[in-house]
Design a protein around this motif. Structure first.
Motif, mmCIF file in Angstrom:
data_model
loop_
_atom_site.group_PDB
_atom_site.id
_atom_site.type_symbol
_atom_site.label_atom_id
_atom_site.label_comp_id
_atom_site.label_asym_id
_atom_site.label_seq_id
_atom_site.Cartn_x
_atom_site.Cartn_y
_atom_site.Cartn_z
ATOM 1 N N VAL A 1 0.857 -1.189 0.000
ATOM 2 C CA VAL A 1 0.000 0.000 0.000
ATOM 3 C C VAL A 1 0.891 1.236 0.000
ATOM 4 N N LYS A 2 0.395 2.299 -0.603
ATOM 5 C CA LYS A 2 1.152 3.545 -0.665
ATOM 6 C C LYS A 2 0.892 4.399 0.567
ATOM 7 N N ILE A 3 1.933 5.025 1.073
ATOM 8 C CA ILE A 3 1.802 5.981 2.175
ATOM 9 C C ILE A 3 1.507 7.339 1.544
ATOM 10 N N THR A 4 0.284 7.814 1.707
ATOM 11 C CA THR A 4 -0.106 9.075 1.074
ATOM 12 C C THR A 4 -0.299 10.197 2.083
ATOM 13 N N SER A 5 -0.396 9.860 3.345
ATOM 14 C CA SER A 5 -0.615 10.876 4.380
ATOM 15 C C SER A 5 0.674 11.064 5.179
ATOM 16 N N TYR A 6 1.166 12.295 5.165
ATOM 17 C CA TYR A 6 2.383 12.578 5.923
ATOM 18 C C TYR A 6 2.406 14.054 6.319
ATOM 19 N N ALA A 7 3.249 14.354 7.278
ATOM 20 C CA ALA A 7 3.469 15.748 7.687
ATOM 21 C C ALA A 7 4.956 16.044 7.562
ATOM 22 N N TRP A 8 5.276 17.321 7.372
ATOM 23 C CA TRP A 8 6.690 17.668 7.284
ATOM 24 C C TRP A 8 6.972 18.983 7.983
ATOM 25 N N ASP A 9 8.188 19.097 8.435
ATOM 26 C CA ASP A 9 8.646 20.287 9.134
ATOM 27 C C ASP A 9 10.110 20.478 8.731
ATOM 28 N N GLN A 10 10.686 21.595 9.131
ATOM 29 C CA GLN A 10 12.080 21.813 8.770
ATOM 30 C C GLN A 10 12.785 22.707 9.785
ATOM 31 N N SER A 11 14.078 22.497 9.861
ATOM 32 C CA SER A 11 14.972 23.418 10.556
ATOM 33 C C SER A 11 15.875 24.001 9.476
ATOM 34 N N ASP A 12 16.853 24.778 9.879
ATOM 35 C CA ASP A 12 17.766 25.326 8.872
ATOM 36 C C ASP A 12 18.587 24.233 8.189
ATOM 37 N N LYS A 13 18.784 23.106 8.882
ATOM 38 C CA LYS A 13 19.670 22.068 8.355
ATOM 39 C C LYS A 13 18.946 20.828 7.829
ATOM 40 N N PHE A 14 17.729 20.570 8.317
ATOM 41 C CA PHE A 14 17.044 19.342 7.950
ATOM 42 C C PHE A 14 15.607 19.610 7.494
ATOM 43 N N VAL A 15 15.145 18.751 6.582
ATOM 44 C CA VAL A 15 13.716 18.614 6.297
ATOM 45 C C VAL A 15 13.273 17.316 6.964
ATOM 46 N N LYS A 16 12.202 17.379 7.755
ATOM 47 C CA LYS A 16 11.765 16.221 8.534
ATOM 48 C C LYS A 16 10.388 15.776 8.042
ATOM 49 N N ILE A 17 10.278 14.508 7.676
ATOM 50 C CA ILE A 17 9.014 13.963 7.200
ATOM 51 C C ILE A 17 8.515 12.951 8.228
ATOM 52 N N TYR A 18 7.280 13.146 8.712
ATOM 53 C CA TYR A 18 6.689 12.305 9.747
ATOM 54 C C TYR A 18 5.668 11.355 9.107
ATOM 55 N N LEU A 19 5.857 10.052 9.306
ATOM 56 C CA LEU A 19 4.942 9.047 8.774
ATOM 57 C C LEU A 19 4.303 8.305 9.943
ATOM 58 N N ASN A 20 2.980 8.317 10.010
ATOM 59 C CA ASN A 20 2.275 7.589 11.064
ATOM 60 C C ASN A 20 2.113 6.128 10.651
ATOM 61 N N LEU A 21 2.792 5.226 11.353
ATOM 62 C CA LEU A 21 2.760 3.787 11.056
ATOM 63 C C LEU A 21 2.608 3.045 12.377
ATOM 64 N N LYS A 22 1.414 2.593 12.663
ATOM 65 C CA LYS A 22 1.125 1.971 13.948
ATOM 66 C C LYS A 22 1.986 0.736 14.184
ATOM 67 N N GLU A 23 2.643 0.695 15.349
ATOM 68 C CA GLU A 23 3.459 -0.418 15.806
ATOM 69 C C GLU A 23 4.680 -0.676 14.917
ATOM 70 N N VAL B 1 11.763 10.583 8.732
ATOM 71 C CA VAL B 1 12.782 10.630 7.689
ATOM 72 C C VAL B 1 13.482 11.982 7.772
ATOM 73 N N MET B 2 14.795 11.965 7.988
ATOM 74 C CA MET B 2 15.580 13.183 8.168
ATOM 75 C C MET B 2 16.415 13.436 6.910
ATOM 76 N N CYS B 3 16.030 14.434 6.137
ATOM 77 C CA CYS B 3 16.752 14.804 4.919
ATOM 78 C C CYS B 3 17.686 15.978 5.231
ATOM 79 N N LYS B 4 18.973 15.748 5.128
ATOM 80 C CA LYS B 4 19.961 16.784 5.441
ATOM 81 C C LYS B 4 20.134 17.716 4.239
ATOM 82 N N LYS B 5 19.899 18.993 4.453
ATOM 83 C CA LYS B 5 20.037 19.976 3.375
ATOM 84 C C LYS B 5 21.510 20.187 3.033
ATOM 85 N N GLN B 6 21.774 20.329 1.736
ATOM 86 C CA GLN B 6 23.139 20.678 1.331
ATOM 87 C C GLN B 6 23.447 22.141 1.634
ATOM 88 N N THR B 7 22.413 22.971 1.573
ATOM 89 C CA THR B 7 22.576 24.393 1.858
ATOM 90 C C THR B 7 21.670 24.778 3.011
#
Length: 227
Positions: A71-93, A150-156
């Motif tokens: 199944v595809k994960i279609t629902s997610y939230a994301w946030d960011q700091s100056d250095k990272f983009v953070k993607i939150y996936l709700n996956l029970k257990e 999921v922590m994506c480290k920004k190059q800039t």
């Protein structure tokens, strides 16, 4: 020696001990034979139980076959700091499955997630065309209770307007027409129409009620209600 052969040998030992016990006349010899007989019986019971468990495991479908579909994960939230983009996936257990069942692959402009055999399914998500490049070697995942990060480290080091170029295009497309020469009421009506079309039943009832009330006021000579 296989488990079946071991059981066969123990059964033969038990049979011979029973035969010897029937011929023994002295009590001490009988006691020794009975004690050995109990040991063999105990070992035989354990081997038979082991054989049953092995047969049950072989009869059960493997973990790969249990996870019969993805199944595809279609629902997610994301946030960011100056250095990272953070993607939150709700996956029970998700914290209860083996860590090797959670795979995340990064490229400079994308990432993909594959969670294997969670609740009898595989869960997959792929995000392409990231707005800016990320550092593949410095990006990583975190597993928390009922959630994956999921922590994506920004190059800039800078803020991103949105997660992907696709999202940016979608936002531009959804913006109302702000032509300075257009009738302001046309822009308002277009915006209300879009809100109505995209809204849920409660939102539609609210807009319908407000529209009806404004028309009644207009008929009574009052000004149209300011939306």
């Amino acid at each position: 020696m296989s488990l079946t052969e071991q059981i066969s040998q123990l059964e033969s030992d038990l049979q011979e001990l029973g035969s010897l016990l029937g011929k023994a006349e002295r009590k001490r010899v009988q006691d020794l034979l009975k004690e050995e007989q109990k040991k063999v019986e105990k070992e035989l019971t354990a081997k038979r139980l082991q054989q049953e468990q092995q047969a049950r495991r072989e009869a059960e479908p493997s973990s790969a076959s249990k996870a019969a579909y993805t199944v595809k994960i279609t629902s997610y939230a994301w946030d960011q700091s100056d250095k990272f983009v953070k993607i939150y996936l709700n996956l029970k257990e998700v914290q209860k499955i083996p860590s090797e069942n959670v795979e995340v692959n990064f490229t400079e402009r994308s990432f993909s997630v594959l969670v294997k055999d969670l609740d009898g399914k595989n869960h997959q998500m792929t995000v392409l065309n990231l707005l800016h490049p990320i550092s593949v070697q410095d990006s990583y995942k975190k597993i928390k209770t009922d959630m994956m990060l999921v922590m994506c480290k920004k190059q800039t080091t800078k803020k991103w307007e949105c997660l992907t170029s696709v999202e940016k295009q979608a936002k531009e497309k959804d913006k109302p027409n702000m032509d300075e020469n257009a009738d302001p009421s046309d822009g308002l009506m277009s915006m209300l129409k879009k809100i109505y079309e995209d809204g849920d039943d409660e939102m539609k009832r609210t807009i319908n009620k407000a529209w009806s009330e404004s028309q009644e006021k207009k008929l009574r000579g009052q000004e149209m209600m300011d939306f």
